[in-house]
Design an enzyme around this catalytic site. Structure first.
Site, mmCIF file in Angstrom:
data_model
loop_
_atom_site.group_PDB
_atom_site.id
_atom_site.type_symbol
_atom_site.label_atom_id
_atom_site.label_comp_id
_atom_site.label_asym_id
_atom_site.label_seq_id
_atom_site.Cartn_x
_atom_site.Cartn_y
_atom_site.Cartn_z
ATOM 1 N N PHE A 78 -12.892 10.339 -19.056
ATOM 2 C CA PHE A 78 -14.332 10.523 -19.005
ATOM 3 C C PHE A 78 -14.972 9.170 -18.670
ATOM 4 C CE2 PHE A 78 -13.149 14.583 -20.088
ATOM 5 C CZ PHE A 78 -14.248 15.440 -20.128
ATOM 6 N N ASP A 132 0.834 -1.192 0.000
ATOM 7 C CA ASP A 132 0.000 0.000 0.000
ATOM 8 C C ASP A 132 0.875 1.250 0.000
ATOM 9 O OD1 ASP A 132 -1.848 2.137 1.429
ATOM 10 O OD2 ASP A 132 -3.158 0.515 0.763
ATOM 11 N N TYR A 178 -14.548 12.856 -4.211
ATOM 12 C CA TYR A 178 -13.723 12.132 -5.179
ATOM 13 C C TYR A 178 -13.057 13.097 -6.149
ATOM 14 C CZ TYR A 178 -12.579 9.542 -9.420
ATOM 15 O OH TYR A 178 -11.932 9.050 -10.532
ATOM 16 N N ARG A 215 -30.915 10.706 -10.894
ATOM 17 C CA ARG A 215 -30.022 10.683 -9.742
ATOM 18 C C ARG A 215 -29.451 12.086 -9.538
ATOM 19 N NH1 ARG A 215 -26.141 5.745 -11.443
ATOM 20 N NH2 ARG A 215 -25.886 7.196 -13.177
#
Length: 353
Positions: free
Chosen positions: A168, A50, A140, A286
């Site tokens: 995109f 990580d 994000y 949404r």
């Protein structure tokens, strides 16, 4: 070259590793396998770890003469970022800072960053070019924009050259059928529809038919994974050759948008050849879904020499469908064991439906 591929066991990273390996480069894959698959990293040398582990990073850069780094290891679910922003700032920003600081200490000067159209927020015009204001509307997108700004500062302070590639809608699969999408959970439109066709899902939901588009459904720009990877290769090459310096950024897309309904219709045409059909349900809009998101990739074409080879929607879908047929016998994504690397995914390499 010796290249470090962070997140190289995921969808985009694994395709990137294959392209680079076949081009003769040595690739070290660093992935914690949270969303990646051990088997998909078979084209490079896999190190399970990580970016939070700075001692591991130091060891990797000490033991290998790394020439460049590509970074794909980000948490990327918009909805989750709204519910758990700390995860996104910790993983996408703080961990990337760890990586950049180690690169500076070891004088590694070439960095390719997987960014996103989410840095732009609600579009003010379309197609979206690099001059479009960046006003992300979720953690994000904000986390990715923070890294873009860090890279500008790291160039000024340390001479670290970088290219941010703003995607995109990445889609499709390896044309040879070797790799493809294995997200858990799956959130991308094309694989979701294909999972309905293969019987892994009951239906696909269209969220809103009252947008200001020709058929009332949202329009998005879909870019084939192979074309996406080729842009990364070109970006790395211009940095290594010294043709470009600084903290650069390019938008990647086909510049041709397709509506949700057009994608559904195209999938139906492809899967009908195998006797499959789709069940479509209707849902409400949404929150935060813009009507149109299409890229203007003119700058990438002019400065990187990039040209998409798989711009046709049905070609993208055919490759993704071939992959879905290979893995549709595996458990539903929601039923994968916690250790995905041991979930039987190795059958992908030997079984072909």
């Amino acid at each position: 070259m010796i290249l470090l591929m962070v997140g190289g066991a995921g969808f985009i990273g694994s395709h990137m590793v294959k392209q680079l390996s076949h081009a003769g480069h040595s690739v070290i894959v660093l992935d914690n396998l949270t969303t990646g698959f051990r088997e998909l990293a078979r084209h490079g040398e896999l190190v399970v770890g990580d970016l939070a582990d700075t001692s591991l990073l130091e060891r990797l850069f000490t033991e290998h003469r790394i020439d460049g780094v590509m970074h794909f290891a980000a948490a990327s679910l918009v909805g989750e970022s709204m519910q758990d922003p700390g995860k996104y700032y910790r993983n996408n920003v703080a961990n990337t800072l760890n990586l950049l600081e180690v690169m500076v200490r070891h004088e590694v000067k070439h960095f390719i960053f997987s960014s996103t159209a989410a840095t732009f927020g609600e579009p003010e015009y379309a197609p979206i070019d690099e001059a479009h204001p960046q006003r992300p509307i979720n953690p994000y997108g904000a986390s990715k924009l923070m890294v873009e700004r860090m890279l500008q500062d790291f160039y000024t302070a340390h001479g670290l050259n970088s290219v941010c590639l703003r995607y995109f809608n990445a889609c499709g699969a390896d044309p040879e059928g070797d790799l493809g999408e294995c997200h858990d959970p799956e959130t991308h439109l094309i694989p979701l529809i294909l999972q309905v066709a293969s019987g892994r899902r009951d239906s696909i939901t269209v969220f809103g038919r009252d947008y200001a588009t020709e058929d009332g459904t949202c329009i998005r720009d879909y870019i084939h994974i192979e074309d996406l990877c080729s842009a990364h290769v070109l970006a790395l090459e211009v940095l290594v050759r010294g043709e470009k310096v600084g903290a650069l950024a390019y938008n990647l897309g086909n510049g041709q948008g397709y509506s949700v309904q057009q994608v559904i219709d195209a999938v139906q045409r492809v899967v009908a050849k195998d006797g499959c059909s789709l069940r479509v349900e209707e849902g409400d809009r949404r929150p935060g879904d813009p009507a149109v998101l299409v890229a203007d990739a003119t700058l990438a074409k002019q400065e990187l020499g990039w040209q998409p080879q798989y711009a046709e929607l049905e070609a993208i879908i055919r490759h993704a469908w071939a992959w879905e047929k290979r893995i549709s016998h595996l458990p539903h994504p929601d039923e994968y064991p916690l250790d995905k690397a041991q979930a039987g995914i190795s059958a992908i390499t030997t079984n072909n439906l």
